[in-house]
Design an enzyme around this catalytic site. Sequence first.
Site, short mmCIF file in Angstrom:
data_model
loop_
_atom_site.label_atom_id
_atom_site.label_comp_id
_atom_site.label_asym_id
_atom_site.label_seq_id
_atom_site.Cartn_x
_atom_site.Cartn_y
_atom_site.Cartn_z
CE LYS A 45 57.21 17.99 -23.80
NZ LYS A 45 58.39 17.76 -24.66
N GLY A 46 50.74 19.06 -25.76
CA GLY A 46 49.97 19.50 -26.91
C GLY A 46 48.89 20.54 -26.64
CD GLU A 101 43.96 14.99 -24.48
OE1 GLU A 101 44.86 15.63 -25.06
OE2 GLU A 101 44.05 13.78 -24.26
CG ASP A 102 46.86 17.38 -28.10
OD1 ASP A 102 46.13 16.49 -27.64
OD2 ASP A 102 48.05 17.18 -28.43
CG ASP A 105 44.14 9.69 -32.88
OD1 ASP A 105 43.43 9.72 -33.89
OD2 ASP A 105 45.25 9.14 -32.87
CE LYS A 133 43.89 12.65 -36.13
NZ LYS A 133 45.17 11.91 -36.28
CG PHE A 154 50.08 12.77 -37.87
CD1 PHE A 154 49.78 12.03 -36.73
CD2 PHE A 154 51.10 13.71 -37.81
CE1 PHE A 154 50.51 12.21 -35.55
CE2 PHE A 154 51.83 13.90 -36.64
CZ PHE A 154 51.53 13.15 -35.51
CB VAL A 155 46.67 17.74 -37.83
CG1 VAL A 155 45.73 17.50 -38.99
CG2 VAL A 155 46.05 17.27 -36.52
CG ASP A 161 54.66 16.52 -30.91
OD1 ASP A 161 53.52 16.11 -30.55
OD2 ASP A 161 55.69 15.87 -30.71
NE ARG A 167 55.36 19.88 -28.33
CZ ARG A 167 54.62 18.81 -28.11
NH1 ARG A 167 53.33 18.85 -28.35
NH2 ARG A 167 55.16 17.69 -27.67
P1 IMP Z 1 44.59 9.17 -28.22
O1 IMP Z 1 44.96 8.58 -26.89
O2 IMP Z 1 44.80 8.18 -29.34
O3 IMP Z 1 43.22 9.81 -28.26
O4 IMP Z 1 45.67 10.24 -28.58
C1 IMP Z 1 45.89 11.30 -27.84
C2 IMP Z 1 47.22 11.91 -28.14
O5 IMP Z 1 47.87 11.45 -29.32
C3 IMP Z 1 46.97 13.37 -28.35
O6 IMP Z 1 46.86 14.06 -27.13
C4 IMP Z 1 48.14 13.77 -29.21
O7 IMP Z 1 49.21 14.12 -28.38
C5 IMP Z 1 48.47 12.52 -30.02
N1 IMP Z 1 47.90 12.62 -31.38
C6 IMP Z 1 46.83 11.99 -31.87
N2 IMP Z 1 46.59 12.34 -33.15
C7 IMP Z 1 47.54 13.24 -33.46
C8 IMP Z 1 47.81 14.02 -34.64
O8 IMP Z 1 47.13 13.96 -35.69
N3 IMP Z 1 48.88 14.85 -34.57
C9 IMP Z 1 49.65 14.97 -33.45
N4 IMP Z 1 49.42 14.29 -32.33
C10 IMP Z 1 48.37 13.43 -32.34
#
Ligand code: IMP
Length: 180
Positions: A45-46, A101-102, A105, A133, A154-155, A161, A167
């Site tokens: 949902k981000g 994408e939001d 990470d 990030k 962490f944001v 969220d 959110r």
């Molecule tokens: P990844 O697969 O580790 O790149 O993470 C992707 C998902 O993790 C993102 O689409 C977010 O929903 C969640 N996420 C990663 N870092 C954060 C953060 O700092 N705050 C909130 N959600 C995060």
Amino acid sequence: MSTNRPPKRRVLIRHAAIERRVREVARQITRDFKGQRVHLVGVLKGACFFLVDLAREIDLETSIDFIAVASYGRSSESSGQVRMLKDLDSSIAGLNVIVVEDILDTGLTLNYLLRLLRQRRPKTLRVAAFLDKPARRVQPVKADYIGFTIPNEFVVGYGLDHAEHYRSLKDVCILRLPRG
Ligand code: IMP
């Protein structure tokens, strides 16, 4: 003794700066796809807030769809596993697809999505990530369009969220979570 005080938060990116940057990214996409149609695929949902604002600023014919994947659950640490919760409504074959994408990470979610979407034969496949990030990357993956590169914090806010809270904050804030 347990306290129920909410975690502290500090503004990292103000809404006015977000608006400005979203307009710039939209202009870049408009230039890159001049005269063509783009199909925005929002990752629920981000990415909702980013996708809506971006779509309104892109000066091209656009269509939108959404996909949902599970990665974080209720924790602030990635489980390392990604699974599909909701697939796209329609085919992306032959389309200029931009995955919206939001935050990028570890890169696990985006890697999973790109592998999946590539098999569906889009004309082009690009990525627009609101936040990046890079310090947390586990799998090498890059976005073509990035809103802001942020430190390893962490944001929340602007769609992001923590356990479904925060959110709808207009600013992006750093959330200081208790250790554990
Ligand atoms: P990844 O697969 O580790 O790149 O993470 C992707 C998902 O993790 C993102 O689409 C977010 O929903 C969640 N996420 C990663 N870092 C954060 C953060 O700092 N705050 C909130 N959600 C995060």
